[in-house]
Design a protein around this motif. Structure first.
Motif, PDB file in Angstrom:
ATOM      1  N   UNK A   1      82.419  83.180  67.386  1.00  0.00           N
ATOM      2  CA  UNK A   1      82.319  81.723  67.379  1.00  0.00           C
ATOM      3  C   UNK A   1      83.636  81.060  67.041  1.00  0.00           C
ATOM      4  N   UNK A   2      83.806  79.896  67.621  1.00  0.00           N
ATOM      5  CA  UNK A   2      84.944  79.047  67.287  1.00  0.00           C
ATOM      6  C   UNK A   2      84.411  77.851  66.524  1.00  0.00           C
ATOM      7  N   UNK A   3      84.851  77.712  65.268  1.00  0.00           N
ATOM      8  CA  UNK A   3      84.346  76.652  64.402  1.00  0.00           C
ATOM      9  C   UNK A   3      84.846  75.286  64.838  1.00  0.00           C
ATOM     10  N   UNK A   4      84.007  74.298  64.624  1.00  0.00           N
ATOM     11  CA  UNK A   4      84.387  72.907  64.788  1.00  0.00           C
ATOM     12  C   UNK A   4      85.227  72.509  63.574  1.00  0.00           C
ATOM     13  N   UNK A   5      86.456  72.078  63.806  1.00  0.00           N
ATOM     14  CA  UNK A   5      87.363  71.758  62.701  1.00  0.00           C
ATOM     15  C   UNK A   5      86.781  70.664  61.803  1.00  0.00           C
ATOM     16  N   UNK A   6      85.958  69.788  62.373  1.00  0.00           N
ATOM     17  CA  UNK A   6      85.370  68.687  61.612  1.00  0.00           C
ATOM     18  C   UNK A   6      83.935  68.990  61.170  1.00  0.00           C
ATOM     19  N   UNK A   7      83.639  70.274  61.038  1.00  0.00           N
ATOM     20  CA  UNK A   7      82.257  70.671  60.776  1.00  0.00           C
ATOM     21  C   UNK A   7      81.737  70.143  59.444  1.00  0.00           C
ATOM     22  N   UNK A   8      82.617  69.971  58.491  1.00  0.00           N
ATOM     23  CA  UNK A   8      82.176  69.448  57.198  1.00  0.00           C
ATOM     24  C   UNK A   8      81.582  70.516  56.312  1.00  0.00           C
ATOM     25  N   UNK A   9      80.917  70.061  55.280  1.00  0.00           N
ATOM     26  CA  UNK A   9      80.438  70.984  54.257  1.00  0.00           C
ATOM     27  C   UNK A   9      79.137  71.661  54.688  1.00  0.00           C
ATOM     28  N   UNK A  10      78.574  72.366  53.802  1.00  0.00           N
ATOM     29  CA  UNK A  10      77.299  73.073  53.991  1.00  0.00           C
ATOM     30  C   UNK A  10      77.387  74.276  54.907  1.00  0.00           C
ATOM     31  N   UNK A  11      78.507  74.434  55.619  1.00  0.00           N
ATOM     32  CA  UNK A  11      78.595  75.610  56.484  1.00  0.00           C
ATOM     33  C   UNK A  11      78.611  76.895  55.658  1.00  0.00           C
ATOM     34  N   UNK A  12      79.547  76.968  54.705  1.00  0.00           N
ATOM     35  CA  UNK A  12      79.706  78.198  53.921  1.00  0.00           C
ATOM     36  C   UNK A  12      78.414  78.536  53.182  1.00  0.00           C
ATOM     37  N   UNK A  13      77.819  77.508  52.593  1.00  0.00           N
ATOM     38  CA  UNK A  13      76.583  77.711  51.822  1.00  0.00           C
ATOM     39  C   UNK A  13      75.479  78.263  52.731  1.00  0.00           C
ATOM     40  N   UNK A  14      75.316  77.637  53.895  1.00  0.00           N
ATOM     41  CA  UNK A  14      74.266  78.084  54.814  1.00  0.00           C
ATOM     42  C   UNK A  14      74.576  79.479  55.351  1.00  0.00           C
ATOM     43  N   UNK A  15      75.857  79.727  55.639  1.00  0.00           N
ATOM     44  CA  UNK A  15      76.266  81.038  56.151  1.00  0.00           C
ATOM     45  C   UNK A  15      75.900  82.134  55.151  1.00  0.00           C
ATOM     46  N   UNK A  16      76.234  81.902  53.885  1.00  0.00           N
ATOM     47  CA  UNK A  16      75.907  82.877  52.836  1.00  0.00           C
ATOM     48  C   UNK A  16      74.392  83.056  52.704  1.00  0.00           C
ATOM     49  N   UNK A  17      73.668  81.943  52.791  1.00  0.00           N
ATOM     50  CA  UNK A  17      72.218  81.999  52.647  1.00  0.00           C
ATOM     51  C   UNK A  17      71.589  82.770  53.806  1.00  0.00           C
ATOM     52  N   UNK A  18      72.125  82.571  55.019  1.00  0.00           N
ATOM     53  CA  UNK A  18      71.584  83.273  56.182  1.00  0.00           C
ATOM     54  C   UNK A  18      71.862  84.776  56.105  1.00  0.00           C
ATOM     55  N   UNK A  19      73.056  85.126  55.586  1.00  0.00           N
ATOM     56  CA  UNK A  19      73.376  86.547  55.441  1.00  0.00           C
ATOM     57  C   UNK A  19      72.403  87.208  54.464  1.00  0.00           C
ATOM     58  N   UNK A  20      72.118  86.509  53.353  1.00  0.00           N
ATOM     59  CA  UNK A  20      71.193  87.053  52.354  1.00  0.00           C
ATOM     60  C   UNK A  20      69.781  87.135  52.919  1.00  0.00           C
ATOM     61  N   UNK A  21      69.396  86.121  53.689  1.00  0.00           N
ATOM     62  CA  UNK A  21      68.049  86.099  54.268  1.00  0.00           C
ATOM     63  C   UNK A  21      67.897  87.195  55.329  1.00  0.00           C
ATOM     64  N   UNK A  22      68.927  87.376  56.137  1.00  0.00           N
ATOM     65  CA  UNK A  22      68.887  88.437  57.165  1.00  0.00           C
ATOM     66  C   UNK A  22      68.661  89.799  56.519  1.00  0.00           C
TER      67      UNK A  22
ATOM     68  N   UNK B   1      74.723  71.796  66.739  1.00  0.00           N
ATOM     69  CA  UNK B   1      74.970  70.350  66.682  1.00  0.00           C
ATOM     70  C   UNK B   1      76.186  69.988  65.826  1.00  0.00           C
ATOM     71  N   UNK B   2      76.588  70.871  64.889  1.00  0.00           N
ATOM     72  CA  UNK B   2      77.637  70.466  63.946  1.00  0.00           C
ATOM     73  C   UNK B   2      78.775  71.459  63.778  1.00  0.00           C
ATOM     74  N   UNK B   3      78.462  72.751  63.680  1.00  0.00           N
ATOM     75  CA  UNK B   3      79.450  73.673  63.136  1.00  0.00           C
ATOM     76  C   UNK B   3      80.337  74.366  64.160  1.00  0.00           C
ATOM     77  N   UNK B   4      79.810  74.547  65.356  1.00  0.00           N
ATOM     78  CA  UNK B   4      80.567  75.351  66.316  1.00  0.00           C
ATOM     79  C   UNK B   4      80.967  74.549  67.543  1.00  0.00           C
ATOM     80  N   UNK B   5      82.203  74.756  67.985  1.00  0.00           N
ATOM     81  CA  UNK B   5      82.623  74.217  69.285  1.00  0.00           C
ATOM     82  C   UNK B   5      82.133  75.128  70.405  1.00  0.00           C
ATOM     83  N   UNK B   6      82.056  76.396  70.102  1.00  0.00           N
ATOM     84  CA  UNK B   6      81.616  77.367  71.111  1.00  0.00           C
ATOM     85  C   UNK B   6      81.202  78.651  70.423  1.00  0.00           C
ATOM     86  N   UNK B   7      80.220  79.324  70.988  1.00  0.00           N
ATOM     87  CA  UNK B   7      79.922  80.661  70.503  1.00  0.00           C
ATOM     88  C   UNK B   7      79.391  81.526  71.633  1.00  0.00           C
ATOM     89  N   UNK B   8      79.456  82.821  71.416  1.00  0.00           N
ATOM     90  CA  UNK B   8      78.884  83.814  72.322  1.00  0.00           C
ATOM     91  C   UNK B   8      77.990  84.713  71.481  1.00  0.00           C
TER      92      UNK B   8
END
Lengths: 110, 110
Positions: free
Chosen positions: B19-40, B87-94
């Motif tokens: 994935x290529x991150x959206x430079x203007x993605x803002x907060x909550x990305x890191x928190x959600x990313x960590x939470x998703x890793x733990x949930x997975x 909608x917010x965090x990624x400009x593109x992903x595969x």
């Protein structure tokens, strides 16, 4: 272009290389890494590559078929780099060969 | 432990997310990313995950079978995070789903 490998419709193959660098690896790593990426791109069956590095490094290269992967593994320059990787650059790595069955992509605004 | 996912003998499955991150993605990305890793990691069939980020981010998660991947995709919290990603965090992903056929590992001094 968004910095991600653009690959054809599956099926194709992925070589997933995840590695932990040796902190004392010394020089020549970056140079050899760049040279290997350029050399891989010239090989028959090469489809693209994604690479990222932070605590660990992950490089995923994409290939048309298993024969292309086998030929790249046997490439003399690449074989030398693999040897250097084991003796100098990496504390540990995992190499996985996988057949990509499904793929989808997202690009903002498309 | 060397920071790399420890997986059983193939065959198993890999979900390769680049994935290529959206430079203007803002907060909550890191928190959600960590939470998703733990949930997975709590899901049935989860085998491990490797993640790295520099110009692009690559996360490869490993799963026992396709059913486990399908169930994780349908998980409600994960589905919400996927929506936020688009909608917010990624400009593109595969996203690629691949069957791991072969694997080998190297650990220094072993």
């Amino acid at each position: 272009m968004n910095g991600l490998a653009q690959t054809p419709e599956p099926p194709y193959w992925a070589v997933i290389f995840s590695a932990h660098r040796n902190a004392a690896a010394g020089d020549q790593f970056e140079e050899t890494d760049q040279r290997m990426m350029a050399l891989a791109a010239e090989q028959p069956g090469f489809l693209g590559v994604d690479t990222a590095a932070s605590d660990i490094g992950i490089t995923v290269s994409y290939w048309a078929d298993e024969e292309s992967i086998a030929a790249w593994r046997r490439n003399a320059d690449h074989a030398f780099a693999q040897h250097e990787g084991r003796t100098r650059w990496y504390d540990a790595y995992q190499l996985r060969v996988a057949r990509v069955e499904r793929a989808h992509s997202f690009v903002r605004g498309q």
